[in-house]
Design an enzyme around this catalytic site. Structure first.
Site, short mmCIF file in Angstrom:
data_model
loop_
_atom_site.label_atom_id
_atom_site.label_comp_id
_atom_site.label_asym_id
_atom_site.label_seq_id
_atom_site.Cartn_x
_atom_site.Cartn_y
_atom_site.Cartn_z
N HIS A 189 0.84 -1.20 0.00
CA HIS A 189 0.00 0.00 0.00
C HIS A 189 0.87 1.25 0.00
CE1 HIS A 189 -3.72 2.29 1.11
NE2 HIS A 189 -2.81 3.13 1.61
N GLU A 190 1.87 1.28 0.88
CA GLU A 190 2.72 2.48 0.98
C GLU A 190 3.61 2.63 -0.25
OE1 GLU A 190 1.81 4.42 3.16
OE2 GLU A 190 0.69 3.05 4.45
N HIS A 235 1.92 4.43 -3.07
CA HIS A 235 1.85 5.88 -2.97
C HIS A 235 3.00 6.58 -3.69
CE1 HIS A 235 -1.66 6.53 -0.61
NE2 HIS A 235 -1.25 5.83 0.44
N GLU A 264 -5.48 7.61 -1.83
CA GLU A 264 -5.77 6.44 -1.00
C GLU A 264 -6.59 5.37 -1.73
OE1 GLU A 264 -4.16 5.99 1.44
OE2 GLU A 264 -3.58 7.94 2.24
#
Length: 630
Positions: A484-485, A488, A507
């Protein structure tokens, strides 16, 4: 803009008048003091005239409306001087590669005693007219407005960049006269030439930014602080074109400042870090917060020996001993990004050393790229962003499936990191590369942050903060959060939202891509096992979204709360982030989940392979830029 702000509301004001002056580069020189829980230092800001004034002459027409004179405490300003000899804090014989070792600015002891400071105003948000109205309202001074909160500003001064040795190369006319007006124009011309240097001269640019930041002052500027802003003016200067384009601010943070948190790590040692505050970095340094203020930065941070400084810079800094017991760490970035992405963590972090099995994964992994992706990667396209040294134009970077990475943690968690985290990073990085192509950033640090961190993770350029909570969850929890990170890096950082209320653009995409990356990172799972895993997660997310929708305010559930007004700014460039300060919003996931289900629906409609191919093209087209939902 201030007349539209209601301090009783939960909207976050972005006060900076970016339409008139736009910061292009920050130079920070900071001292971290754990005893007083204060970060003290100097920041130098280099500006370009904003879009509304870029073609305005410097005759005084089109001047800006100032705040009422009562809001500025007047004091005598030293006149700009004409340098008799070229003065430079950096030797002109230095190579550009050596610029990082330039010394600190000599600190005036009177600054530490606060003798130069203006009294802070407690008036909060002023009820006066827009501080920089486009119309000319008499002979009022132009007012530069920066976002600032919880800071003690000690002194603001104009920087005499014309005094730097070797700076003549940035002037079209090397003749200095004794007319102060011409000298002021010359200084602004030097700054303009410096901030617009071509990308391939970035080392030279950083070198001269360093030298200019240490140049002498040519006069103090008038300033006042409010609840949300720092307002600066120069007596007699009525337009942004004529306002100094290089200013130095001496300041201190406050222990209660909301941009950083002072705490202890899991081993009981002191540390401080930026934890993703709703007010971003305005309580760490005066800045322009609006996303449109894309800027580069360089920072020198002094700490006591034994502390490690990690930052969102593109270099892996090594400490330099300034004197016994004091270390200096230097970081920089060459990709312009919003000031909100600036990240720092200072603590007694220990590096978790890579083991042989990690190196094997990193070097032996084979990548089977879809032919459409391979063809696309080698297809040269002109980038659509402002010029900077872009990895998408670098053939070596385009082939780099796993960027260099390091892991840091408190001493007591090193074993957990070795067991769960180290081997996952190259798997997740290569899965992301297989999906989206070129990594936007050249390296990655992963830090296990203290237990008071209120999230599972937070991504910034070149660094990811992870909660200790992901470590006991085994590879599943640790891997999915890492994915997930990492997502980004593309969505949220390399491609940012032009309006922060559209956080789903960051997000929602990261939540959707988290599943895609993690599926590709788990090479041992069959297609059916991966699909079963994803369907289960979708069901759990649906239930969480349903519960949140039923138990929260409806206005907080809207993906575009400003509707047709999304992305709109006032004439000065100031705006608000709707619901940006609402306490319960921090704990809501509606923007993650609604965005995820929207993208999941699109992928199922046109087919996942085709949809992911379109995302690769989107990344190629819009990296380095700000976007809206449209």
């Amino acid at each position: 803009m201030e007349t539209e702000l209601d301090p009783t509301k939960d909207d976050l004001p972005l006060m900076a008048n970016t339409s008139y002056m736009l910061v292009k580069h920050y130079v920070l020189d900071l001292d971290v003091d754990f005893k007083s829980k204060v970060i003290e230092g100097v920041i130098v800001l280099f500006f370009e005239t904003g879009s509304r004034y870029r073609k305005t002459s410097s005759t005084g027409k089109g001047g800006c409306q100032s705040q009422s004179d009562e809001t500025c405490k007047l004091r005598a300003s030293a006149p700009c001087h004409i340098p008799v000899t070229n003065v430079s804090a950096c030797s002109s014989k230095m190579e550009y590669n050596d610029f990082a070792v330039c010394g600190k600015v000599d600190e005036d002891t009177s600054d530490k005693n606060g003798n130069h400071s203006n009294k802070e105003q407690a008036s909060g948000i002023s009820g006066s007219k827009d501080c920089c109205d486009i119309k000319n309202h008499g002979n009022k001074d132009f007012l530069l407005v920066l976002d600032c909160c919880d800071l003690s500003v000690l002194k603001v001064e104009e920087v005499d960049v014309a005094a730097v040795s070797g700076i003549e190369k940035f002037t079209r006319s090397a003749n200095l006269t004794d007319v102060s007006k011409e000298l002021e124009n010359l200084r602004n011309q030097i700054v303009h030439e410096l901030v617009t240097l071509p990308a391939d001269r970035w080392k030279e640019q950083l070198y001269y930014f360093t030298c200019c930041s240490q140049a002498p002052s040519c006069g103090e500027l008038l300033f006042t602080t409010g609840t949300w802003s720092l307002e600066i003016r120069k007596s007699g200067i009525q337009t942004p074109t004529d306002f100094p384009h290089a200013i130095r601010i001496w300041y201190k943070t406050k222990p209660e400042g909301r941009s950083v948190t002072w705490t202890t790590d899991q081993s009981g040692r002191p540390c401080v870090y930026t934890m993703g505050s709703p007010i971003n970095n305005r309580a760490l340094f005066p800045c322009q917060e609006p996303p449109v203020a894309l800027s580069t930065w360089q920072a020198s941070v002094q700490t006591a020996g034994g502390f490690v400084v990690l930052m969102s810079g593109e270099n892996s800094a090594e400490p330099v001993q300034l004197r016994e017991g004091v270390l200096s760490w230097y970081y920089y970035v060459t990709m312009p990004m919003p000031a909100s992405t600036f990240t720092i963590a200072v603590g007694c972090w220990q590096q978790v050393k890579q083991q042989s099995f990690t190196a094997a994964i990193q070097t032996n992994t084979e990548f089977s790229l879809p032919s459409s992706q391979a063809d696309f990667r080698w297809h040269e396209e002109i980038c659509g962003h402002v010029e900077y040294p872009c990895r998408f134009q670098n053939p070596a970077a385009r082939l780099q499936a796993v960027i260099p990475y390091r892991v840091f943690a408190p001493w007591c968690l090193m074993e957990h990191c070795e067991e769960h985290l180290l081997q996952l990073i190259p798997q997740c990085l290569s899965a992301a590369y297989t999906t989206l192509g070129t990594h936007p950033f050249s390296r990655l640090d992963v830090l296990i942050v203290p237990s008071n961190f209120s999230s599972l993770g937070m991504a910034s350029p070149h660094i990811i903060f992870l909660s200790q909570s992901v470590l006991p969850g085994g590879s599943q929890l640790c891997g999915t959060r890492l994915c997930h990170e990492i997502a980004h890096a593309w969505f949220g950082l390399a491609i940012g939202a032009r309006d922060w209320t559209e956080e789903w653009l960051s997000e929602g995409f990261a939540t959707f891509l988290e599943d895609v990356f993690w599926a590709r990172a788990q090479q041992q799972l069959s297609h059916d096992e991966v699909k079963g895993q994803q369907e289960l997660k979708a069901l759990l997310r649906w239930r969480r979204l349903r519960d949140e929708v039923q138990n929260s305010e409806e206005e907080l559930q809207v993906l575009r709360p400003k509707k047709e007004g999304t992305g709109e700014l006032s004439e000065s460039g100031a705006s608000v982030v709707k619901h940006g300060l609402k306490a319960e919003k921090i704990f809501m996931q509606v923007h993650y989940l609604k965005g995820y289900f929207l993208l999941r629906s699109l992928a199922r409609t046109i087919g996942e392979a085709l949809y992911l191919a379109s995302l690769r093209k989107f990344v190629q087209k819009f990296h380095g830029q700000l976007v809206l939902s449209q």
